[in-house]
Design a protein around this motif. Structure first.
Motif, short mmCIF file in Angstrom:
data_model
loop_
_atom_site.label_atom_id
_atom_site.label_comp_id
_atom_site.label_asym_id
_atom_site.label_seq_id
_atom_site.Cartn_x
_atom_site.Cartn_y
_atom_site.Cartn_z
N TYR A 120 -7.77 -8.97 2.62
CA TYR A 120 -7.25 -9.46 1.34
C TYR A 120 -7.65 -8.61 0.14
N TYR A 121 -8.78 -7.89 0.22
CA TYR A 121 -9.30 -7.29 -1.00
C TYR A 121 -9.62 -5.80 -0.92
N ASN A 122 -9.59 -5.22 0.28
CA ASN A 122 -9.90 -3.80 0.41
C ASN A 122 -8.65 -2.97 0.10
N PRO A 123 -8.75 -1.96 -0.78
CA PRO A 123 -7.56 -1.17 -1.14
C PRO A 123 -6.86 -0.53 0.05
N GLU A 124 -7.63 -0.13 1.07
CA GLU A 124 -7.03 0.44 2.28
C GLU A 124 -6.07 -0.56 2.93
N ALA A 125 -6.53 -1.80 3.06
CA ALA A 125 -5.70 -2.83 3.69
C ALA A 125 -4.49 -3.17 2.83
N ARG A 126 -4.69 -3.25 1.52
CA ARG A 126 -3.59 -3.63 0.63
C ARG A 126 -2.48 -2.58 0.66
N GLU A 127 -2.86 -1.31 0.70
CA GLU A 127 -1.87 -0.24 0.81
C GLU A 127 -1.15 -0.29 2.15
N LEU A 128 -1.93 -0.51 3.22
CA LEU A 128 -1.35 -0.60 4.56
C LEU A 128 -0.32 -1.74 4.63
N ILE A 129 -0.68 -2.89 4.10
CA ILE A 129 0.21 -4.05 4.17
C ILE A 129 1.53 -3.75 3.48
N GLN A 130 1.49 -3.11 2.32
CA GLN A 130 2.72 -2.89 1.54
C GLN A 130 3.53 -1.70 2.05
N TRP A 131 2.85 -0.60 2.44
CA TRP A 131 3.55 0.65 2.69
C TRP A 131 3.48 1.15 4.14
N GLY A 132 2.63 0.56 4.96
CA GLY A 132 2.48 1.08 6.31
C GLY A 132 1.43 2.18 6.36
N VAL A 133 1.61 3.12 7.26
CA VAL A 133 0.60 4.16 7.53
C VAL A 133 0.98 5.44 6.77
N GLU A 134 0.03 5.94 5.99
CA GLU A 134 0.30 7.16 5.24
C GLU A 134 0.54 8.33 6.20
N GLY A 135 1.54 9.12 5.89
CA GLY A 135 1.92 10.24 6.75
C GLY A 135 2.99 9.84 7.74
N LYS A 136 2.84 8.68 8.35
CA LYS A 136 3.81 8.20 9.32
C LYS A 136 4.99 7.51 8.64
N HIS A 137 4.68 6.60 7.71
CA HIS A 137 5.73 5.83 7.05
C HIS A 137 6.00 6.27 5.61
N PHE A 138 5.00 6.82 4.95
CA PHE A 138 5.15 7.21 3.56
C PHE A 138 4.23 8.37 3.23
N THR A 139 4.53 9.01 2.11
CA THR A 139 3.65 10.03 1.56
C THR A 139 3.26 9.59 0.15
N LYS A 140 2.15 10.12 -0.32
CA LYS A 140 1.66 9.76 -1.65
C LYS A 140 1.18 11.02 -2.34
N GLU A 141 1.67 11.20 -3.56
CA GLU A 141 1.25 12.36 -4.34
C GLU A 141 1.17 11.95 -5.80
N GLY A 142 0.00 12.14 -6.38
CA GLY A 142 -0.18 11.78 -7.78
C GLY A 142 0.06 10.32 -8.07
N GLY A 143 -0.27 9.46 -7.11
CA GLY A 143 -0.07 8.04 -7.29
C GLY A 143 1.35 7.57 -7.01
N LYS A 144 2.26 8.49 -6.71
CA LYS A 144 3.65 8.13 -6.42
C LYS A 144 3.86 8.02 -4.92
N TYR A 145 4.39 6.88 -4.48
CA TYR A 145 4.64 6.61 -3.06
C TYR A 145 6.10 6.92 -2.75
N THR A 146 6.32 7.57 -1.61
CA THR A 146 7.69 7.88 -1.18
C THR A 146 7.83 7.53 0.29
N LEU A 147 8.80 6.69 0.61
CA LEU A 147 9.06 6.37 2.01
C LEU A 147 9.61 7.59 2.73
N ASN A 148 9.16 7.81 3.95
CA ASN A 148 9.75 8.87 4.75
C ASN A 148 11.20 8.53 5.06
N PRO A 149 12.06 9.52 5.22
CA PRO A 149 13.52 9.27 5.26
C PRO A 149 13.99 8.38 6.40
#
Length: 556
Positions: free
Chosen positions: A392-421
């Motif tokens: 509920y409160y760890n930033p790692e978990a909160r990001e995972l819940i909303q966006w999935g796994v970084e690199g696999k489902h999304f990329t992040k650069e400069g605070g901007k999240y982008t879903l993989n195509p």
């Protein structure tokens, strides 16, 4: 004097809470080894010894595989499947497997209550909003989580960092403990507010409505231009609009009515909101809109489903201002385009100001969780506390819940999240043509956990720029109303207040719509108040004010 004592007590509590946080440290270890949550002779929670460590903002993993049970609410549009990757990823990161008990969204509250009351509920109860825990706390059916926050380092860190310590402290029940930990929001803005067709307001020369008077002026100009329209609609049986309008009139109403208690600063006591001048002013305002043909009456009596809905009226250009949230802008924009309307501008505005000023709802929590009493008997109770704190409160978990796994489902650069195509979030109109939907197919961004606790960065990451502007407007142009003094009731008082308060609220709801929709003259106001008094209003308020005085004395 009562108010002064209450404020002094709040300052003392804040100092004690802040001191405790300082002693432990925002990144303190909760080093602990098996054992359930027993209590000592004084009724306080005994110190746990745990086999794993938990550190704020750091990954956490149980030393051995664990299985914890959880109550899962099924949304009809997003049915849970055995192939959801979300649960596999949670288990991979934490060594915790979740055993689900499923209930349908349509009657989730009732099913939850039955399970808890019967002692059949799983250990973790999500989707709990503040106030919903009271009945279960009074009966001893859930764990007093305030006894165990030393084992929840993420919760402790963010309540302090986001200045939420006092708000959490106000969750304490009659025994001085709190029994749920809520979703924490770094910035809090009303979820529902007014959405307008700004292009049409501009077309008729109306100002963007900063106040409810501005809105009335604009609606009247629109009615002249579009005589077949009823330009203002709610779509949530009136209770959404009345909720966010009430604060500007100096009252509470609709979804935000709660127990109906309104703190009267001058009297130093609670009064019943629905009998106040502010409530009458609000009802009178909306009655004026109705009588001028500016209010879509159907949207105040029917939910937004079936034929003749608000979305259909917006698409047909019969409604130009309506209630909703960030997702509504997308939904109604799609409907306009499907109807061939392409030159439009929908804007989500800060709730208009009113006679009581620029007030909006108090800074608020989102849904959190409870743990059932049986959970404290689990030999791995410490790991359960660590796990829920991480989830509920760890930033790692909160990001995972909303966006999935970084690199696999999304990329992040400069605070901007982008879903993989290859992945979409169709409900947010992200990559809508991609073959795999992150929410429906994989279980991320699910309605049980997503959005509960959010930093401002995470909240802005999946919202459109217009919503980011809405956050800025609320933060700079509006003032959250101060929360009312706590007035927790004991178990017997809760039962009595329910017996009195439920029929009172039914009378309020019925009369509110009758006044607004012209079915009852405003000259009947005194008779309406007398009707409430005849239903035991004074006894009801005596309960609430008695609880307030008891709590205030305990804080001094």
């Amino acid at each position: 004097m009562a108010r002064a004592g209450n404020l002094a007590g709040r300052r003392m509590r804040k100092a004690r809470a802040a001191g405790a946080l300082t002693l432990v440290g925002a990144l303190a270890l909760a080093a602990c080894s098996g054992g359930g949550g027993d209590t000592n002779a004084d009724g306080e929670a005994a110190e746990l010894e745990c086999s794993s460590e938990a550190v704020a903002d750091q990954p956490w993993k149980a030393a051995e595989p664990r299985e914890f049970s959880l109550l899962w609410t099924d949304w009809a549009d997003y049915p849970i499947t055995d192939t959801w990757e979300f649960f596999d990823e949670i288990e991979k990161r934490t060594n915790v497997k979740l055993k689900l008990t499923n209930i349908p969204f349509s009657d989730a509250t009732e099913k939850r209550s039955l399970l808890i009351s019967a002692g059949d509920a799983p250990q973790i109860i999500p989707l709990v909003y503040t106030g919903e825990e009271r009945q279960f706390a009074a009966s001893g059916a859930v764990v007093p989580l305030s006894d165990y926050i030393d084992y929840m380092p993420n919760f402790k860190k963010y309540t302090e960092e986001w200045d939420l310590v006092d708000m959490v402290d106000d969750l304490r029940q009659e025994d001085g403990k709190y029994y749920m930990t809520p979703g924490l929001q770094e910035v809090s803005v009303p979820v529902f507010t007014l959405i307008i067709r700004k292009d049409v307001f501009d077309e008729v020369g109306a100002p963007e409505p900063d106040t409810w008077e501005d809105l009335q002026e604009g609606l009247a100009l629109i009615k002249e231009k579009y005589p077949d329209s009823y330009p203002l609609a709610d779509g949530f049986e009136a209770w959404s609009m009345i909720n966010y309008a009430a604060h500007a009139f100096g009252t509470v109403g609709g979804w935000g009515f709660g127990d109906g208690a309104w703190w009267d600063e001058e009297k130093g006591e609670f009064v019943y909101a629905a009998t106040t001048d502010g409530y009458k002013d609000m009802v009178t305002y909306f009655r004026g809109l109705h009588d001028a043909g500016l209010l879509d009456a159907e949207s105040f009596t029917a939910s937004n489903d079936g034929g003749g809905t608000v979305v259909e009226k917006v698409a047909a250009e019969k409604v130009f201002a309506f209630s909703g949230g960030s997702w509504t802008v997308q939904e109604f924009g799609t409907a306009l385009e499907a109807a061939g309307v392409t030159d439009y501008e929908l804007v989500q505005i800060a709730p208009p100001a009113g006679p009581a000023g620029n007030n909006v709802e108090p800074r608020n929590f989102w849904n959190g969780f409870m743990l059932t009493a049986d959970a404290a008997k689990d030999e791995n109770f410490c790991d359960l506390l660590h796990f829920t704190d991480w989830l509920y409160y760890n930033p790692e978990a909160r990001e995972l819940i909303q966006w999935g796994v970084e690199g696999k489902h999304f990329t992040k650069e400069g605070g901007k999240y982008t879903l993989n195509p290859e992945f979409s979030l169709k409900n947010l109109n992200m990559n809508p043509d991609a073959p795999v939907d992150l929410k429906k197919d994989l279980g991320y961004a699910n309605d049980v956990f997503a959005g509960s606790t959010e930093s401002r960065e995470l909240k802005e990451s999946y919202n459109v720029p217009a919503f980011v502007q809405y956050i800025d407007d609320v933060q700079t142009k509006r003032e959250p109303r101060e929360p009312f003094p706590p007035h927790p009731l004991d178990e017997a008082e809760l039962e009595q207040s329910s017996l009195l308060g439920t029929p009172l609220k039914d009378t309020v709801d019925t009369a509110t719509l009758e006044f607004i929709l012209g079915q009852r003259p405003l000259s009947d106001w005194d008779a309406y108040v007398a009707q409430l008094e005849g239903q035991g209003l004074q006894s009801y308020m005596d309960l609430i004010n008695g609880a307030y005085k008891r709590a205030a004395e305990g804080q001094d």
